[in-house]
Every structure is written in structure tokens, then in C-alpha cells.
Enzyme design. Structure first.
Site: not given
Length: 275
Positions: A29, A224, A253
Site C-alpha cells: 500500500w 523500516d 520500507h
């Protein structure tokens, strides 16, 4: 345009490159299958069949209003694997796509699956709670939804910075990385953007991970800033028997996109596929 129509009539767009044993990529996403283009070419060049689809409400798939839950995402993936009659598949899931991968195995088993790669993935549980103190606080998740509702174009530009750890000294993040993130994010519908936050923030994948009986590679960056390593990757590797955990020092990430880490991950993926 290659599409697979799901059980509820949603058209899922996908790329299908090369020939050989299939490798199916599941994006995070707010991206699309385009996030995997480097890896798609690499696996196709290496003699595999690379496939990447756009999740419903993302990219070129149907911009539907509903179905933004992991049971539906897993069933959409099952429809694609069934439509293409794919077997002996390696599934590669990034971030939210790792949840899709886990729920697919939880709902549909591993009959078609050879192995799995979880990259910066959200299982077993992202949201912070009494039994998951390392997780993401609810107010942070609420802030994501507020940002999308308020002015999503600027929100995505701002979010790209943390996504790629572009706020760290000496980072190798390019303007192109951030521009590509913004472009893919803007293809996602606003409803998908908001609804998916609830889905990936609050879905518990512990029971799904118990059904893993295949070789599994877990890859995560220790910087991350979106999906914390200690809340997710480390725990997942401990829950799946025989799983291998690779931690990228300073990794963001967006490992599969940032120069340096991108090439490292692609080489590690090809090595895993060759086993």
C-alpha cells in the site's frame, strides 16, 4: 489488457512476463504491480515466469467501493492463480502484500505454492496493543487516514520520505523513487486508501502463519519507518518453522526500489528461487 475477473465481478489487471516456474508478486500500500518491475524483469531474464497484479482499487484494476479486507484480497489472488492455472508458485509479498500472502495460505492452503518471500511485511500484527507493544499506535494509523482525506496528493509526497528513509543521512533514495511512489499512490482510489489502513492495521495473521509448511524467506530493514521490524518481521520469522530472516542494515520500507538495497534484494530473491 490482461485482466482476471473475480468472483464478485472485479477486474484485476496483471502483468505476465517470461516463461518457467511462476513467481507471483504482491504489492504494498498504496502502490501497484508497477512497484515490482525491476524484479519482474530479473526473474523473467533468469528463466522464471513473473506475474504481478494490481490490487482492487489500485493501479489499473477496478476502482470498486468495497472488498478492502484480507479475506477478499486472498480470494482475488486465488482467482488469479486459478485463472492462470499456476502451480509450484513462489509468492513474494511486500508490506500489505505480505498480509495478502499470509491470508491466502490461511484460507486456501499451499497446494499451489512452492515457497514464499515476505518483504517488509505486516504479519503477524501491525497495530500496537498489550501483546504487541512494538507495533504502530492507533493514532498513527488514524493520522494516515486523515492525511488521505485532507489532501492526499501532498500527503503522498510527504509519506514517500519515511517510506524510503529519505530523511536519513547518506541515503541513496532518488527523486525518481519518490516521484514513482506518488504516481502509484495517486492511482489508488481514496476509498481504497482509507479502507486499507483499517485492514492492514488491525488484521491478525497469527493463525494464517501457522499454516505455512513451505520454505519461507523473511526480509526486513532495520530502519523500516512504516512497518517496524521488531513488531513484524522478527516475530514472523520466529512463528514459521524453518523460516530464514535477513535484516538489511539501514534498510527502509522500500527495499525493493531504493538503489543498492534493490539490487541486493533481487540477487537474494534469485538465489532463493534457485534452491
Amino acid at each position: 489488457m490482461p485482466v482476471c475477473t473475480t468472483r464478485d465481478g472485479v477486474d484485476i489487471f496483471y502483468k505476465d512476463w517470461g516463461q518457467g516456474r511462476p513467481v507471483v508478486f504482491l504489492h504494498g500500500w498504496p502502490l501497484s504491480g508497477d512497484a515490482w518491475q525491476d524484479q519482474l524483469k530479473a526473474v523473467a531474464d533468469a528463466g522464471f515466469r513473473g506475474i504481478a497484479h494490481d490490487r482492487r482499487g489500485h493501479g489499473r484494476s477496478s476502482p470498486v467501493w468495497d472488498g478492502y479486507d484480507f479475506d477478499t484480497f486472498a480470494d482475488d489472488l486465488d482467482a488469479l492463480l486459478t485463472r492462470l492455472d499456476l502451480r509450484d508458485v513462489t509468492l513474494v509479498g511486500h508490506s500489505m502484500g505480505g498480509g495478502e500472502l499470509a491470508r491466502y495460505i490461511g484460507r486456501h492452503g499451499t497446494g499451489r505454492i512452492r515457497s514464499a518471500v515476505l518483504l517488509s511485511a505486516i504479519p503477524p500484527l501491525l497495530r500496537q496493543g498489550p501483546e504487541n507493544p512494538e507495533g504502530v499506535p492507533q493514532h498513527v494509523l488514524d493520522g494516515l487516514k486523515d492525511g488521505i482525506r485532507h489532501e492526499r496528493s501532498q500527503f503522498w509526497k510527504d509519506t514517500a520520505v519515511g517510506f524510503f528513509s529519505a530523511n536519513r543521512p547518506g541515503n541513496k533514495v532518488t527523486e525518481g523513487n519518490k516521484d514513482a511512489f506518488w504516481y502509484m499512490a495517486m492511482q489508488q482510489t481514496i476509498e481504497a486508501g482509507v479502507a486499507c489502513v483499517d485492514a492492514f492495521g488491525g488484521t491478525d495473521f497469527h493463525e494464517d502463519l501457522k499454516r505455512f509448511d513451505i520454505p519461507t524467506l523473511v526480509v526486513h530493514g532495520d530502519d523500516d519507518q512504516i512497518v517496524p521490524l521488531d513488531a513484524t518481521g522478527r516475530k514472523t520469522a520466529g512463528l514459521i518453522p524453518g523460516a530464514t530472516l535477513t535484516v538489511y542494515e539501514g534498510g527502509s520500507h522500500g527495499i525493493a526500489l531504493v538503489p543498492g538495497d534493490k539490487e541486493k534484494f533481487t540477487a537474494e530473491l534469485l538465489d532463493f528461487l534457485a534452491r
